[in-house]
Write an enzyme that holds these catalytic residues in place. Structure first.
Site, PDB file in Angstrom:
ATOM      1  N   GLY A   1      57.741  26.536  43.880  1.00  0.00           N
ATOM      2  CA  GLY A   1      57.855  26.611  42.427  1.00  0.00           C
ATOM      3  C   GLY A   1      58.857  27.692  42.072  1.00  0.00           C
ATOM      4  O   GLY A   1      59.823  27.922  42.809  1.00  0.00           O
TER       5      GLY A   1
ATOM      6  N   ILE B   1      58.407  31.017  41.847  1.00  0.00           N
ATOM      7  CA  ILE B   1      58.355  32.205  42.711  1.00  0.00           C
ATOM      8  C   ILE B   1      58.898  31.869  44.094  1.00  0.00           C
ATOM      9  O   ILE B   1      59.721  32.611  44.644  1.00  0.00           O
ATOM     10  CB  ILE B   1      56.917  32.757  42.772  1.00  0.00           C
ATOM     11  CG1 ILE B   1      56.485  33.246  41.373  1.00  0.00           C
ATOM     12  CG2 ILE B   1      56.821  33.899  43.781  1.00  0.00           C
ATOM     13  CD1 ILE B   1      55.003  33.556  41.234  1.00  0.00           C
TER      14      ILE B   1
ATOM     15  N   ARG C   1      54.037  19.925  47.179  1.00  0.00           N
ATOM     16  CA  ARG C   1      53.396  18.627  46.971  1.00  0.00           C
ATOM     17  C   ARG C   1      54.454  17.532  46.968  1.00  0.00           C
ATOM     18  O   ARG C   1      54.307  16.496  47.573  1.00  0.00           O
ATOM     19  CB  ARG C   1      52.644  18.598  45.631  1.00  0.00           C
ATOM     20  CG  ARG C   1      51.193  19.025  45.744  1.00  0.00           C
ATOM     21  CD  ARG C   1      50.621  19.246  44.383  1.00  0.00           C
ATOM     22  NE  ARG C   1      51.506  20.102  43.591  1.00  0.00           N
ATOM     23  CZ  ARG C   1      51.268  20.449  42.345  1.00  0.00           C
ATOM     24  NH1 ARG C   1      50.213  20.020  41.722  1.00  0.00           N
ATOM     25  NH2 ARG C   1      52.106  21.249  41.694  1.00  0.00           N
TER      26      ARG C   1
ATOM     27  N   ARG D   1      47.042  33.454  46.038  1.00  0.00           N
ATOM     28  CA  ARG D   1      45.636  33.790  45.823  1.00  0.00           C
ATOM     29  C   ARG D   1      44.975  33.901  47.183  1.00  0.00           C
ATOM     30  O   ARG D   1      45.272  33.106  48.091  1.00  0.00           O
ATOM     31  CB  ARG D   1      44.926  32.719  44.985  1.00  0.00           C
ATOM     32  CG  ARG D   1      45.242  32.759  43.494  1.00  0.00           C
ATOM     33  CD  ARG D   1      44.717  34.023  42.799  1.00  0.00           C
ATOM     34  NE  ARG D   1      45.025  34.062  41.374  1.00  0.00           N
ATOM     35  CZ  ARG D   1      46.097  34.653  40.837  1.00  0.00           C
ATOM     36  NH1 ARG D   1      46.986  35.241  41.616  1.00  0.00           N
ATOM     37  NH2 ARG D   1      46.264  34.648  39.537  1.00  0.00           N
TER      38      ARG D   1
ATOM     39  N   GLU E   1      38.361  39.639  45.835  1.00  0.00           N
ATOM     40  CA  GLU E   1      38.862  40.891  45.237  1.00  0.00           C
ATOM     41  C   GLU E   1      37.813  41.507  44.335  1.00  0.00           C
ATOM     42  O   GLU E   1      37.125  40.772  43.624  1.00  0.00           O
ATOM     43  CB  GLU E   1      40.136  40.584  44.431  1.00  0.00           C
ATOM     44  CG  GLU E   1      41.256  40.137  45.335  1.00  0.00           C
ATOM     45  CD  GLU E   1      42.562  39.833  44.585  1.00  0.00           C
ATOM     46  OE1 GLU E   1      42.675  40.197  43.404  1.00  0.00           O
ATOM     47  OE2 GLU E   1      43.450  39.248  45.207  1.00  0.00           O
TER      48      GLU E   1
ATOM     49  N   HIS F   1      46.946  43.722  45.080  1.00  0.00           N
ATOM     50  CA  HIS F   1      47.341  42.725  44.066  1.00  0.00           C
ATOM     51  C   HIS F   1      48.311  43.317  43.028  1.00  0.00           C
ATOM     52  O   HIS F   1      47.984  43.442  41.844  1.00  0.00           O
ATOM     53  CB  HIS F   1      46.091  42.128  43.381  1.00  0.00           C
ATOM     54  CG  HIS F   1      46.350  40.759  42.793  1.00  0.00           C
ATOM     55  ND1 HIS F   1      45.388  39.795  42.679  1.00  0.00           N
ATOM     56  CD2 HIS F   1      47.480  40.203  42.287  1.00  0.00           C
ATOM     57  CE1 HIS F   1      45.905  38.709  42.123  1.00  0.00           C
ATOM     58  NE2 HIS F   1      47.177  38.938  41.879  1.00  0.00           N
TER      59      HIS F   1
HETATM   60  C1  GLV Z   1      48.967  37.353  39.347  1.00  0.00           C
HETATM   61  O1  GLV Z   1      48.433  37.178  40.401  1.00  0.00           O
HETATM   62  C2  GLV Z   1      49.204  36.312  38.396  1.00  0.00           C
HETATM   63  O2  GLV Z   1      48.732  35.172  38.578  1.00  0.00           O
HETATM   64  O3  GLV Z   1      49.859  36.601  37.387  1.00  0.00           O
HETATM   65  C1  GLV Z   2      55.044  30.393  39.218  1.00  0.00           C
HETATM   66  O1  GLV Z   2      55.410  30.452  38.059  1.00  0.00           O
HETATM   67  C2  GLV Z   2      55.522  29.417  40.195  1.00  0.00           C
HETATM   68  O2  GLV Z   2      55.840  28.307  39.741  1.00  0.00           O
HETATM   69  O3  GLV Z   2      55.609  29.733  41.382  1.00  0.00           O
END
Ligand code: GLV
Ligand code: GLV
Length: 322
Positions: A158, A160, A180, A241, A270, A288
């Site tokens: 995505g 990130i 995916r 996560r 967490e 985190h």
């Molecule tokens: C951090 O983990 C977020 O989802 O913004």
């Molecule tokens: C977060 O915004 C992602 O799409 O990885």
């Protein structure tokens, strides 16, 4: 004109201007400096039209029930929305919003930091120095794995994941990804990234970086069997996560030498961290902090506010997930 809608802000947050909020809404109470306990949250939400919350607040069916039919919007101060029961929100016609984009670069920076820190044993080396064990240059000390020119496998391409790929180009890395759905060919070309099945990516990569959202499909994705497929020289990084990785299996992988190292920013329970990971010198463990720059957090706050106020004023929020 009815009276101003009631809003609950679960924590004092950078970028969330209470003065600006007060122009449009009534704040149930001053947001606390520390996480609001479940009971306190349940006691504050009845009659609320909006909740501005963090990823540490569980917004489930009982919470929505406690808020009652007044609840119109849950604005999460995070990109991940796994803390919110989306199906239940949809059933009740509650809008759920998040803060994508503004935290992409900060989180990708952190993913790259973890790749470098884990492969070059930075935490272990610094701990040794601070403990007075730097006794002079050591030809055998803290031998790590190279980053430059190695193969990077990005799981979850995505925003990130793509931002991590852009950084990796500067390190001369070969880039594989799993998603995916494969990206359009032009996008793959821009990112210099090749699609792989998940198991093939694990087998071929020197670095595996997890950037997937937590969903029923990604929960427990990296288990014992997957860890055994990875190279013994590989580094695993998780900025998504904690529940995407089986922590017990990862601790075993590190102690048995199935992989070289791991860099983690997120955990299954967490703020608890698996004791075997805490004891593992090959794990770089961060609390985190993926989005933790003031610039990013202020942008998250402004976006979370915009999302909340848009729904309350009956307009389309900039970032709705439903
Ligand atoms: C951090 O983990 C977020 O989802 O913004
Ligand atoms: C977060 O915004 C992602 O799409 O990885």
């Amino acid at each position: 004109m009815g009276s101003a809608p009631k809003v609950v802000v679960t924590r004092r947050l950078p970028g969330v201007s209470l003065a600006r909020l007060a122009e449009k809404a009534v704040l149930a109470a001053e947001p606390p400096e520390v996480p609001m306990g479940r009971e306190e949250l349940l006691s504050r939400v009845p009659g609320a039209a909006g909740i501005l919350c963090t990823l540490a607040d569980r917004i489930d069916s009982p919470l929505m029930e406690a808020a009652g039919p007044s609840l119109k919007v849950v604005s999460n101060y995070a990109v991940g929305v796994n803390n919110i029961d989306l199906a239940e929100a949809a059933r009740r016609g509650i809008r759920v919003c998040n803060t994508p984009d503004v935290l992409t670069q900060a989180t990708a920076d952190l993913a790259f930091s973890l790749m470098l820190a884990a492969s070059r044993k930075l935490s272990d080396a610094e701990r040794a120095l601070r403990a007075g064990r730097f006794t002079g240059w050591d030809p055998w000390g803290f031998l790590g794995m190279p980053v430059y020119g190695k193969t990077l496998g990005i799981v979850g391409m995505g925003k990130i994941g793509s931002a991590v790929a852009v950084r990796a180009a500067g390190f001369g890395m070969r880039i594989l990804y799993h998603n995916r759905r494969a990206l359009p060919a032009e996008r793959e070309k821009v990112l210099r990234a090749e699609y792989r099945g998940f198991d093939a990516l694990l087998t071929e990569s020197d670095f595996v970086v997890l950037c997937v959202p937590l969903t029923p499909e990604t929960r427990g994705l990296v288990d014992r069997e997957r860890l055994r497929r990875m190279k013994r020289s590989a580094v695993l990084v998780n900025v998504s996560r904690g529940e995407v990785v089986d922590e017990g299996a990862l601790a075993a992988a590190l102690s048995q030498g199935w992989i070289f190292a791991a860099g983690l920013d997120v955990y299954e329970r967490e703020p608890l961290v698996h004791p075997d990971l805490l004891a593992a010198p090959k794990a770089v463990l961060l609390p985190h902090i993926g989005s933790a720059t003031l610039e990013t957090r202020e942008r998250m706050g402004r976006l979370a506010m915009e999302n909340l106020l848009a729904v309350l004023s009956g307009t389309e929020p900039p970032c709705a997930v439903n």
